[in-house]
Design a protein around this motif. Sequence first.
Motif, PDB file in Angstrom:
ATOM      1  N   TYR A 184       0.815  -1.215   0.000  1.00 13.90           N
ATOM      2  CA  TYR A 184       0.000   0.000   0.000  1.00 13.90           C
ATOM      3  C   TYR A 184       0.852   1.271   0.000  1.00 13.90           C
ATOM      4  CZ  TYR A 184      -4.768  -1.783   0.566  1.00 13.90           C
ATOM      5  OH  TYR A 184      -5.988  -2.344   0.354  1.00 13.90           O
ATOM      6  N   ILE A 185       1.935   1.293   0.768  1.00 12.49           N
ATOM      7  CA  ILE A 185       2.736   2.511   0.893  1.00 12.49           C
ATOM      8  C   ILE A 185       3.289   2.939  -0.462  1.00 12.49           C
ATOM      9  CG2 ILE A 185       4.936   3.382   1.783  1.00 12.49           C
ATOM     10  CD1 ILE A 185       4.323   2.081   4.409  1.00 12.49           C
ATOM     11  N   ALA A 186       3.781   1.992  -1.249  1.00 10.42           N
ATOM     12  CA  ALA A 186       4.302   2.335  -2.565  1.00 10.42           C
ATOM     13  C   ALA A 186       3.223   2.935  -3.454  1.00 10.42           C
ATOM     14  CB  ALA A 186       4.897   1.091  -3.230  1.00 10.42           C
ATOM     15  N   PHE A 187       1.990   2.512  -3.281  1.00  7.30           N
ATOM     16  CA  PHE A 187       0.898   3.031  -4.097  1.00  7.30           C
ATOM     17  C   PHE A 187       0.415   4.386  -3.582  1.00  7.30           C
ATOM     18  CE2 PHE A 187      -3.139   3.329  -6.182  1.00  7.30           C
ATOM     19  CZ  PHE A 187      -2.980   2.626  -7.358  1.00  7.30           C
ATOM     20  N   VAL A 188       0.339   4.547  -2.257  1.00  3.69           N
ATOM     21  CA  VAL A 188      -0.137   5.811  -1.686  1.00  3.69           C
ATOM     22  C   VAL A 188       0.795   6.954  -2.065  1.00  3.69           C
ATOM     23  CG1 VAL A 188      -0.547   7.044   0.475  1.00  3.69           C
ATOM     24  CG2 VAL A 188      -1.367   4.708   0.216  1.00  3.69           C
ATOM     25  N   ARG A 189       2.088   6.689  -2.138  1.00  8.91           N
ATOM     26  CA  ARG A 189       3.042   7.728  -2.495  1.00  8.91           C
ATOM     27  C   ARG A 189       2.844   8.231  -3.922  1.00  8.91           C
ATOM     28  NH1 ARG A 189       8.616   5.150   0.098  1.00  8.91           N
ATOM     29  NH2 ARG A 189       8.166   5.689   2.276  1.00  8.91           N
ATOM     30  N   SER A 190       2.221   7.432  -4.774  1.00  3.96           N
ATOM     31  CA  SER A 190       1.973   7.866  -6.155  1.00  3.96           C
ATOM     32  C   SER A 190       0.763   8.777  -6.274  1.00  3.96           C
ATOM     33  CB  SER A 190       1.788   6.635  -7.052  1.00  3.96           C
ATOM     34  OG  SER A 190       0.586   5.951  -6.725  1.00  3.96           O
ATOM     35  N   ILE A 191      -0.024   8.926  -5.219  1.00  2.00           N
ATOM     36  CA  ILE A 191      -1.208   9.790  -5.246  1.00  2.00           C
ATOM     37  C   ILE A 191      -0.785  11.213  -4.903  1.00  2.00           C
ATOM     38  CG2 ILE A 191      -3.489  10.201  -4.246  1.00  2.00           C
ATOM     39  CD1 ILE A 191      -3.667   7.228  -3.636  1.00  2.00           C
ATOM     40  N   PRO A 192      -1.081  12.187  -5.740  1.00  2.00           N
ATOM     41  CA  PRO A 192      -0.650  13.570  -5.466  1.00  2.00           C
ATOM     42  C   PRO A 192      -1.239  14.103  -4.163  1.00  2.00           C
ATOM     43  CG  PRO A 192      -1.399  13.329  -7.734  1.00  2.00           C
ATOM     44  CD  PRO A 192      -1.770  12.064  -7.031  1.00  2.00           C
ATOM     45  N   VAL A 193      -0.397  14.767  -3.399  1.00  2.00           N
ATOM     46  CA  VAL A 193      -0.848  15.354  -2.134  1.00  2.00           C
ATOM     47  C   VAL A 193      -1.793  16.523  -2.392  1.00  2.00           C
ATOM     48  CG1 VAL A 193      -0.055  16.342   0.048  1.00  2.00           C
ATOM     49  CG2 VAL A 193       1.343  14.643  -1.126  1.00  2.00           C
ATOM     50  N   GLU A 194      -1.702  17.126  -3.582  1.00  2.00           N
ATOM     51  CA  GLU A 194      -2.559  18.281  -3.894  1.00  2.00           C
ATOM     52  C   GLU A 194      -4.038  17.925  -3.845  1.00  2.00           C
ATOM     53  OE1 GLU A 194       1.463  18.984  -5.200  1.00  2.00           O
ATOM     54  OE2 GLU A 194       0.058  17.342  -5.574  1.00  2.00           O
ATOM     55  N   LEU A 217      -9.138   5.651  -4.810  1.00  2.00           N
ATOM     56  CA  LEU A 217      -7.996   5.623  -5.728  1.00  2.00           C
ATOM     57  C   LEU A 217      -7.117   4.395  -5.525  1.00  2.00           C
ATOM     58  CD1 LEU A 217      -6.914   9.388  -5.632  1.00  2.00           C
ATOM     59  CD2 LEU A 217      -8.161   8.201  -7.444  1.00  2.00           C
ATOM     60  N   LEU A 218      -7.288   3.720  -4.401  1.00  2.00           N
ATOM     61  CA  LEU A 218      -6.508   2.514  -4.124  1.00  2.00           C
ATOM     62  C   LEU A 218      -7.149   1.247  -4.698  1.00  2.00           C
ATOM     63  CD1 LEU A 218      -5.576   3.102  -0.368  1.00  2.00           C
ATOM     64  CD2 LEU A 218      -4.097   3.404  -2.346  1.00  2.00           C
ATOM     65  N   ALA A 219      -8.117   1.397  -5.593  1.00  2.42           N
ATOM     66  CA  ALA A 219      -8.866   0.242  -6.097  1.00  2.42           C
ATOM     67  C   ALA A 219      -7.974  -0.850  -6.685  1.00  2.42           C
ATOM     68  CB  ALA A 219      -9.902   0.708  -7.120  1.00  2.42           C
ATOM     69  N   PRO A 220      -6.979  -0.537  -7.548  1.00  6.13           N
ATOM     70  CA  PRO A 220      -6.126  -1.631  -8.061  1.00  6.13           C
ATOM     71  C   PRO A 220      -5.360  -2.354  -6.955  1.00  6.13           C
ATOM     72  CG  PRO A 220      -5.892   0.334  -9.409  1.00  6.13           C
ATOM     73  CD  PRO A 220      -6.656   0.742  -8.186  1.00  6.13           C
ATOM     74  N   MET A 221      -4.831  -1.582  -5.985  1.00  7.37           N
ATOM     75  CA  MET A 221      -4.103  -2.233  -4.903  1.00  7.37           C
ATOM     76  C   MET A 221      -5.046  -2.947  -3.951  1.00  7.37           C
ATOM     77  SD  MET A 221      -1.221  -3.044  -3.867  1.00  7.37           S
ATOM     78  CE  MET A 221      -0.270  -2.038  -4.984  1.00  7.37           C
ATOM     79  N   GLN A 289      -8.688 -10.718 -11.465  1.00 10.70           N
ATOM     80  CA  GLN A 289      -7.329 -10.831 -11.966  1.00 10.70           C
ATOM     81  C   GLN A 289      -6.895  -9.645 -12.819  1.00 10.70           C
ATOM     82  OE1 GLN A 289      -6.420 -11.597 -15.396  1.00 10.70           O
ATOM     83  NE2 GLN A 289      -8.519 -11.409 -16.143  1.00 10.70           N
ATOM     84  N   ARG A 290      -7.826  -8.941 -13.446  1.00  6.30           N
ATOM     85  CA  ARG A 290      -7.420  -7.806 -14.287  1.00  6.30           C
ATOM     86  C   ARG A 290      -6.896  -6.645 -13.462  1.00  6.30           C
ATOM     87  NH1 ARG A 290     -12.972  -4.980 -16.499  1.00  6.30           N
ATOM     88  NH2 ARG A 290     -14.067  -4.816 -14.502  1.00  6.30           N
ATOM     89  N   TRP A 291      -7.252  -6.587 -12.170  1.00  2.00           N
ATOM     90  CA  TRP A 291      -6.746  -5.526 -11.306  1.00  2.00           C
ATOM     91  C   TRP A 291      -5.490  -5.925 -10.552  1.00  2.00           C
ATOM     92  CZ3 TRP A 291     -12.295  -6.211 -10.725  1.00  2.00           C
ATOM     93  CH2 TRP A 291     -13.035  -5.220 -11.359  1.00  2.00           C
ATOM     94  N   VAL A 292      -5.224  -7.212 -10.454  1.00  4.05           N
ATOM     95  CA  VAL A 292      -4.110  -7.665  -9.620  1.00  4.05           C
ATOM     96  C   VAL A 292      -2.777  -7.207 -10.187  1.00  4.05           C
ATOM     97  CG1 VAL A 292      -2.908  -9.668  -8.720  1.00  4.05           C
ATOM     98  CG2 VAL A 292      -5.395  -9.634  -8.754  1.00  4.05           C
ATOM     99  N   LEU A 293      -2.518  -7.525 -11.454  1.00  3.25           N
ATOM    100  CA  LEU A 293      -1.236  -7.176 -12.062  1.00  3.25           C
ATOM    101  C   LEU A 293      -1.055  -5.674 -12.162  1.00  3.25           C
ATOM    102  CD1 LEU A 293       1.344  -8.199 -13.317  1.00  3.25           C
ATOM    103  CD2 LEU A 293       0.181  -8.281 -15.532  1.00  3.25           C
ATOM    104  N   SER A 294      -2.127  -4.947 -12.506  1.00  2.00           N
ATOM    105  CA  SER A 294      -2.017  -3.493 -12.616  1.00  2.00           C
ATOM    106  C   SER A 294      -1.708  -2.871 -11.261  1.00  2.00           C
ATOM    107  CB  SER A 294      -3.313  -2.906 -13.173  1.00  2.00           C
ATOM    108  OG  SER A 294      -4.405  -3.144 -12.292  1.00  2.00           O
ATOM    109  N   GLY A 295      -2.287  -3.415 -10.190  1.00  2.00           N
ATOM    110  CA  GLY A 295      -2.010  -2.875  -8.867  1.00  2.00           C
ATOM    111  C   GLY A 295      -0.560  -3.101  -8.452  1.00  2.00           C
TER     112      GLY A 295
END
Length: 302
Positions: A184-194, A217-221, A289-295
């Motif tokens: 999760y942390i690696a994904f949360v960092r990609s979300i703009p703080v703005e 916004l965390l749907a893929p993860m 499965q279509r969301w697993v690899l993308s996440g």
Amino acid sequence: MTASTLSKPVNNTNPLRRKNQAGRTRKSSREGYKVNWWLTALMLVASLTVLLPLYFTVAMALKSPDQIGGTGLAWPNPMNWENFAAAYVATNFPRAFISTAFVTVFSVLGSLACSSLVAYAIARNWNRKFFRGSFVYLLSAMFIPFPVIILPLIKQTALLGLDNPAGVVFLHVLGGISFNTLLYIAFVRSIPVELEESARMDGATTWQVFRKIIFPLLAPMNATVGIFAFLGSWNDFLLPQMMIADPALQTLPVVQMLFQGEFNTNYSLAFASYLMAMAPTLVVYILAQRWVLSGVMRGAVK
């Protein structure tokens, strides 16, 4: 040539012309494309590691006891569909299924809620020593072998009255926080703080920001963590066997042990029950499965 002739639109409705254009497009798209036949052959051979055991399971589930023998790869003739009904009755499948579904559903929901909240708190407070230390502490838990701590955990849960499916859910959620938070942390960092700052300017609280902006916004993860939690809890044998005191509340992996006796094993009924227990796993994987690899990829790259 008159102006009306020049302004006349070109007729592209000709079927032959459209066919030629489509052919040229396909030809241009294939230019520079080369099939790696060695890699393709290697992938086909690797797929046998999944397809062969699956074929073996289906074949064994449809055999009668006198058909079992040899390599086990021979297709049963005739097929014995009665094995599924016998396994259904022997395992009391509805009761075991409900208990397993209870553990799985609440383990998945708890993992999504707890791990995403922990990851969001650490990612957005990374400049503070306490949160960086918490992250290191969670990662260090991944290096502790589970058999080392299972006996103390079972003793503690028994003292707290958690020797039931609820206790199994509790340990599944806590045990998955380390790995899930890392994802999760690696994904949360990609979300703009703005995005959060604009919501706070409109009067949103931290909880509202997380619930209405971050978590969607965390749907893929969420799909990635959810399917990992689903597989880990649905197929778990060790925790339910050692924690659940009431045999009537046991899960499917534990109940299926009744087909294995001290001197013999009823392979036909055992494999039939394995197939019935595997069906929900296949359905969940096909749907998610279509969301697993993308996440995983988005979380790793960003």
